[in-house]
Design a protein around this motif. Sequence first.
Motif, PDB file in Angstrom:
ATOM      1  N   GLU A  13       0.806  -1.211   0.000  1.00  0.00           N
ATOM      2  CA  GLU A  13       0.000   0.000   0.000  1.00  0.00           C
ATOM      3  C   GLU A  13       0.840   1.261   0.000  1.00  0.00           C
ATOM      4  OE1 GLU A  13      -3.260   0.068  -0.524  1.00  0.00           O
ATOM      5  OE2 GLU A  13      -3.001  -2.099  -0.754  1.00  0.00           O
ATOM      6  N   GLY A  14       2.165   1.075   0.059  1.00  0.00           N
ATOM      7  CA  GLY A  14       3.011   2.247   0.234  1.00  0.00           C
ATOM      8  C   GLY A  14       3.299   2.991  -1.050  1.00  0.00           C
ATOM      9  N   TRP A  15       2.267   3.432  -1.736  1.00  0.00           N
ATOM     10  CA  TRP A  15       2.502   4.201  -2.948  1.00  0.00           C
ATOM     11  C   TRP A  15       3.020   5.578  -2.581  1.00  0.00           C
ATOM     12  CZ3 TRP A  15       2.327   1.042  -6.836  1.00  0.00           C
ATOM     13  CH2 TRP A  15       1.459  -0.049  -6.806  1.00  0.00           C
ATOM     14  N   SER A  16       4.046   5.994  -3.276  1.00  0.00           N
ATOM     15  CA  SER A  16       4.600   7.300  -2.938  1.00  0.00           C
ATOM     16  C   SER A  16       4.021   8.381  -3.830  1.00  0.00           C
ATOM     17  CB  SER A  16       6.120   7.267  -3.070  1.00  0.00           C
ATOM     18  OG  SER A  16       6.473   6.917  -4.379  1.00  0.00           O
ATOM     19  N   LEU A  17       3.324   7.961  -4.869  1.00  0.00           N
ATOM     20  CA  LEU A  17       2.771   8.952  -5.799  1.00  0.00           C
ATOM     21  C   LEU A  17       1.439   8.439  -6.321  1.00  0.00           C
ATOM     22  CD1 LEU A  17       3.141  11.451  -7.677  1.00  0.00           C
ATOM     23  CD2 LEU A  17       4.144   9.869  -9.311  1.00  0.00           C
ATOM     24  N   VAL A  18       0.441   9.281  -6.251  1.00  0.00           N
ATOM     25  CA  VAL A  18      -0.864   8.900  -6.787  1.00  0.00           C
ATOM     26  C   VAL A  18      -1.290   9.977  -7.775  1.00  0.00           C
ATOM     27  CG1 VAL A  18      -3.276   8.430  -6.252  1.00  0.00           C
ATOM     28  CG2 VAL A  18      -1.484   7.665  -4.690  1.00  0.00           C
ATOM     29  N   ILE A  19      -1.584   9.557  -8.983  1.00  0.00           N
ATOM     30  CA  ILE A  19      -2.042  10.501 -10.005  1.00  0.00           C
ATOM     31  C   ILE A  19      -3.544  10.319 -10.153  1.00  0.00           C
ATOM     32  CG2 ILE A  19      -1.856  11.173 -12.422  1.00  0.00           C
ATOM     33  CD1 ILE A  19       0.970   9.896 -12.373  1.00  0.00           C
ATOM     34  N   GLU A  20      -4.281  11.370  -9.907  1.00  0.00           N
ATOM     35  CA  GLU A  20      -5.736  11.286  -9.922  1.00  0.00           C
ATOM     36  C   GLU A  20      -6.322  12.400 -10.780  1.00  0.00           C
ATOM     37  OE1 GLU A  20      -7.206   9.612  -5.664  1.00  0.00           O
ATOM     38  OE2 GLU A  20      -6.029  11.434  -5.700  1.00  0.00           O
TER      39      GLU A  20
ATOM     40  N   MET B   1      12.573  -9.464  -4.231  1.00  0.00           N
ATOM     41  CA  MET B   1      11.123  -9.255  -4.145  1.00  0.00           C
ATOM     42  C   MET B   1      10.656  -8.457  -5.367  1.00  0.00           C
ATOM     43  SD  MET B   1       8.928  -7.231  -1.272  1.00  0.00           S
ATOM     44  CE  MET B   1       9.022  -5.647  -2.057  1.00  0.00           C
ATOM     45  N   LEU B   2       9.663  -8.967  -6.028  1.00  0.00           N
ATOM     46  CA  LEU B   2       9.151  -8.260  -7.192  1.00  0.00           C
ATOM     47  C   LEU B   2       7.889  -7.497  -6.797  1.00  0.00           C
ATOM     48  CD1 LEU B   2       9.587 -10.684 -10.208  1.00  0.00           C
ATOM     49  CD2 LEU B   2      10.695  -8.506  -9.819  1.00  0.00           C
ATOM     50  N   SER B   3       8.054  -6.281  -6.415  1.00  0.00           N
ATOM     51  CA  SER B   3       6.868  -5.507  -6.069  1.00  0.00           C
ATOM     52  C   SER B   3       6.503  -4.646  -7.273  1.00  0.00           C
ATOM     53  CB  SER B   3       7.148  -4.636  -4.852  1.00  0.00           C
ATOM     54  OG  SER B   3       8.176  -3.731  -5.156  1.00  0.00           O
ATOM     55  N   LEU B   4       5.347  -4.055  -7.202  1.00  0.00           N
ATOM     56  CA  LEU B   4       4.894  -3.241  -8.324  1.00  0.00           C
ATOM     57  C   LEU B   4       5.513  -1.853  -8.265  1.00  0.00           C
ATOM     58  CD1 LEU B   4       1.114  -4.098  -8.500  1.00  0.00           C
ATOM     59  CD2 LEU B   4       2.953  -4.931  -9.933  1.00  0.00           C
ATOM     60  N   ALA B   5       5.856  -1.350  -9.416  1.00  0.00           N
ATOM     61  CA  ALA B   5       6.369   0.019  -9.482  1.00  0.00           C
ATOM     62  C   ALA B   5       5.262   0.971  -9.890  1.00  0.00           C
ATOM     63  CB  ALA B   5       7.513   0.100 -10.474  1.00  0.00           C
ATOM     64  N   ILE B   6       4.424   0.515 -10.815  1.00  0.00           N
ATOM     65  CA  ILE B   6       3.326   1.358 -11.299  1.00  0.00           C
ATOM     66  C   ILE B   6       2.065   0.518 -11.377  1.00  0.00           C
ATOM     67  CG2 ILE B   6       2.457   2.736 -13.231  1.00  0.00           C
ATOM     68  CD1 ILE B   6       5.313   3.227 -14.080  1.00  0.00           C
ATOM     69  N   LYS B   7       0.997   1.084 -10.916  1.00  0.00           N
ATOM     70  CA  LYS B   7      -0.285   0.410 -11.061  1.00  0.00           C
ATOM     71  C   LYS B   7      -1.269   1.428 -11.618  1.00  0.00           C
ATOM     72  CE  LYS B   7      -3.499  -2.415  -8.465  1.00  0.00           C
ATOM     73  NZ  LYS B   7      -3.866  -2.909  -7.140  1.00  0.00           N
ATOM     74  N   ALA B   8      -1.758   1.161 -12.818  1.00  0.00           N
ATOM     75  CA  ALA B   8      -2.709   2.077 -13.443  1.00  0.00           C
ATOM     76  C   ALA B   8      -4.074   1.418 -13.445  1.00  0.00           C
ATOM     77  CB  ALA B   8      -2.277   2.380 -14.873  1.00  0.00           C
ATOM     78  N   GLU B   9      -5.058   2.152 -13.006  1.00  0.00           N
ATOM     79  CA  GLU B   9      -6.400   1.591 -12.921  1.00  0.00           C
ATOM     80  C   GLU B   9      -7.384   2.454 -13.698  1.00  0.00           C
ATOM     81  OE1 GLU B   9      -6.270   1.715  -8.670  1.00  0.00           O
ATOM     82  OE2 GLU B   9      -6.434  -0.453  -8.515  1.00  0.00           O
ATOM     83  N   HIS B  10      -7.923   1.867 -14.749  1.00  0.00           N
ATOM     84  CA  HIS B  10      -9.015   2.480 -15.524  1.00  0.00           C
ATOM     85  C   HIS B  10      -8.719   3.916 -15.945  1.00  0.00           C
ATOM     86  CE1 HIS B  10     -11.133  -1.053 -14.289  1.00  0.00           C
ATOM     87  NE2 HIS B  10     -10.927  -0.757 -13.037  1.00  0.00           N
ATOM     88  N   ILE B  11      -7.564   4.107 -16.525  1.00  0.00           N
ATOM     89  CA  ILE B  11      -7.189   5.447 -16.964  1.00  0.00           C
ATOM     90  C   ILE B  11      -7.934   5.810 -18.249  1.00  0.00           C
ATOM     91  CG2 ILE B  11      -5.289   6.829 -17.873  1.00  0.00           C
ATOM     92  CD1 ILE B  11      -5.101   6.300 -14.944  1.00  0.00           C
ATOM     93  N   SER B  12      -8.581   6.959 -18.233  1.00  0.00           N
ATOM     94  CA  SER B  12      -9.191   7.492 -19.443  1.00  0.00           C
ATOM     95  C   SER B  12      -8.798   8.947 -19.582  1.00  0.00           C
ATOM     96  CB  SER B  12     -10.717   7.398 -19.380  1.00  0.00           C
ATOM     97  OG  SER B  12     -11.116   6.056 -19.341  1.00  0.00           O
ATOM     98  N   THR B  99      -3.387  15.543 -16.641  1.00  0.00           N
ATOM     99  CA  THR B  99      -4.047  14.635 -15.697  1.00  0.00           C
ATOM    100  C   THR B  99      -5.035  13.743 -16.435  1.00  0.00           C
ATOM    101  OG1 THR B  99      -5.687  16.334 -15.326  1.00  0.00           O
ATOM    102  CG2 THR B  99      -3.909  16.181 -13.735  1.00  0.00           C
ATOM    103  N   PRO B 100      -5.310  12.566 -15.894  1.00  0.00           N
ATOM    104  CA  PRO B 100      -6.326  11.731 -16.522  1.00  0.00           C
ATOM    105  C   PRO B 100      -7.717  12.305 -16.271  1.00  0.00           C
ATOM    106  CG  PRO B 100      -5.534  10.695 -14.512  1.00  0.00           C
ATOM    107  CD  PRO B 100      -4.699  11.913 -14.720  1.00  0.00           C
ATOM    108  N   THR B 101      -8.648  12.027 -17.168  1.00  0.00           N
ATOM    109  CA  THR B 101     -10.025  12.439 -16.947  1.00  0.00           C
ATOM    110  C   THR B 101     -10.673  11.525 -15.904  1.00  0.00           C
ATOM    111  OG1 THR B 101     -10.064  13.030 -19.263  1.00  0.00           O
ATOM    112  CG2 THR B 101     -12.165  12.989 -18.137  1.00  0.00           C
ATOM    113  N   ALA B 102     -10.268  10.281 -15.922  1.00  0.00           N
ATOM    114  CA  ALA B 102     -10.771   9.342 -14.924  1.00  0.00           C
ATOM    115  C   ALA B 102      -9.691   8.317 -14.654  1.00  0.00           C
ATOM    116  CB  ALA B 102     -12.035   8.665 -15.438  1.00  0.00           C
ATOM    117  N   GLY B 103      -9.795   7.655 -13.522  1.00  0.00           N
ATOM    118  CA  GLY B 103      -8.846   6.613 -13.181  1.00  0.00           C
ATOM    119  C   GLY B 103      -7.699   7.136 -12.340  1.00  0.00           C
ATOM    120  N   THR B 104      -6.936   6.210 -11.780  1.00  0.00           N
ATOM    121  CA  THR B 104      -5.796   6.610 -10.960  1.00  0.00           C
ATOM    122  C   THR B 104      -4.564   5.820 -11.353  1.00  0.00           C
ATOM    123  OG1 THR B 104      -6.495   4.998  -9.314  1.00  0.00           O
ATOM    124  CG2 THR B 104      -7.033   7.290  -8.862  1.00  0.00           C
ATOM    125  N   ILE B 105      -3.442   6.449 -11.142  1.00  0.00           N
ATOM    126  CA  ILE B 105      -2.161   5.757 -11.309  1.00  0.00           C
ATOM    127  C   ILE B 105      -1.440   5.872  -9.984  1.00  0.00           C
ATOM    128  CG2 ILE B 105       0.071   5.771 -12.464  1.00  0.00           C
ATOM    129  CD1 ILE B 105      -1.298   6.885 -14.914  1.00  0.00           C
TER     130      ILE B 105
END
Lengths: 290, 429
Positions: A13-20, B1-12, B99-105
Amino acid sequence: MNAIKKTTATGEEGWSLVIEPSRSLFSLRLKEVWRYRDLLLLLVRRDFVAFYKQTILGPLWFFIQPLFTTIIYTFVFGNLASISTDGVPGPLFYLAGITLWNYFAECFTKTSTVFKDNAAIFGKVYFPRLIMPLSIVCSNLVRLAVQMLLFIIALLYFNVNHADIQLTAFIFLVPLLIVQMALLGLGAGMIISALTTKYRDLSFVVTFGVQLLMYATTVIYPLSAAPQKYKRLLELNPLTPVIETFRLAFLGRGTFNLQYYALSIAVTLIVTVAGVIIFNRVERDFIDTV
Amino acid sequence: MLSLAIKAEHISKAYQLGVIGTGTLSKDIERRIARMRGKEDPFLKIGEINDRAVAGKSDVVWSLKDISFEIKKGEAVGVIGRNGAGKSTLLKILSRVTTPTAGTIKARGRIASLLEVGTGFHPDLTGRENIFLNGAILGMTKKEIAARFDEIVAFSGVERYVDTPVKRYSSGMYVRLAFAVAAHLESEILIVDEVLAVGDAEFQRKAIGKMQETAAGGGRTVLFVSHNLASIRALCTSGLLMHNGCLQYQGDIGTVIERYSSLLHTGEVMKMQGSFAADADRQAQFNSVQLQRNGQPMGDNGVIDVFDKLSLKLSFTVRKTIYDSTPIIWVKKDNVDLYWTFLSDATPDILKNGIAPGDYTYEVPLLHPLKKGMYSITIMLGKLRVMDYHKAENVIQFQVEETSFDPTIHSFSANRAGIIANLTSWIRI
């Protein structure tokens, strides 16, 4: 590196940056601005260095501009139009006015086109956009310092020949006056800059608007010489008390009215806060419309 | 450990079309409309895709539609797509230019973006001054830049000119210096757009090497957009394929590139059969062609494996005897010619005796096995090197996947050299 590890090691959960899509109106991310302070300094340096690169006179140009303006004002307004200078030698009177006025005018006009001027950079790289207007204000501070030096030299020169000039205790207000001019220029400029991304018309208004505003401020004439029926109006202009107090501080001539001065400070604060908020709102996706 | 660097969810991302304010019609947006085949109703819920043209009603165009993906830490990801596919928009959102119109990164660590080399370079400042300025614009502190200054200068190879204004630099030197600054950024995520298209071959190699090094050794995540498939293949381990604002495919870079090449040349993805209307004017013509697996017609969306037994069912009509002619099957893999086959190979006398009027149907087994890739088949009916009675280009197109075996150990997996697989026997004597 260490600072970053701290933020990344906090697990899933430790995201350092959130683009919204949207953020709160008041989330100004001033912390981030602070993190980019080095950029601010380098931009100021760039502006300063780039100004006189490939010129023979170099930084002397900072002197020449106000010097010639003063000479022309002295000739036109002093000699031709014979507008009162409150008993102060013309050059000194005008120099006092335009030193501070130029600072405001430069901050205001440059800030008002900050999006347009920097679209190329803003379109390619992210950094807190607030850095740009701040760098404009700081760059011009360097200019102001040079012009203040000129003013002080003139002050000393005329003091030798003319005993009628005295410094007053208002001199301690000068730093505040400068900050006020910076904030007024910055705030108003940012409001305009935000609007010009959509409506270019405003950038035309700004250029001659500033000129008109100068005549509505007591730059080339003292408040005491203004006709009674416009006096009230002039005093409501938040820039007038600043200029008047500045002259009072250095030349001992001018009007200080606590009521109007307080109003001027209040307007400054409102304009600044509004400017920053509007700027932050537009900054995020202005690149889509500019 | 392979953790996520970027997670994009429903970007529009939606762009406003038409006039903004008082008559400043952005050219960029105009171009974008031209590329978009269909408009979308702005009143639609974001993320719903509507390819039909909504006439007159819509002044909003979706440059990105409901994109979701995850990128692991240390991965080097290539973003591929045709012009207008939404790559640049995605990168702009990731680099926080818009910025995206919707969704989060969500991201871990600093994101540094290199959408252009030398952003903020001032022509009047010297190389040294610009290194500091550009570094700061890209998010470094003065201290960080000073610590890496010598490294940057050495990498750029412009030591001699470091105190000369950059306007006196050759464009190559300019690019080298600019890239050197970006390559030495201390960020966890690096976004690079097309910048390697500039500079000479030697520098490109150096730059790719540097980026590989940072991705592999430094544990940095790299997102790389380019139309140069060779450098993408050299640098990236996985890829995102964008198409018309949608994420078409995410997977290993080989597959992404194959799918992209097929998109690039045809615009369509899978074609399992074709049929042709009867045309009495033609002396001979094809009626239908059908891709078959184990003798059964392939469904439109079937997944084909390397070891599937494929054949082509081909029917044609001859109205008047044709001489010196034969049906031809021309197989291409990823737009490279693989082989041809003639009916006359098996029955040479048809060239001399001709093919008599009548209807013919043949089943022709394809090469087996077929390596992973995008295949397209052209069929021709005619005189060799003289004329075609009928030719149907790329009438069949299909993708072969590696689904039935472990691609890491076999000679015929996609990442090994060679474009065909040959299951030869090894006889010890």
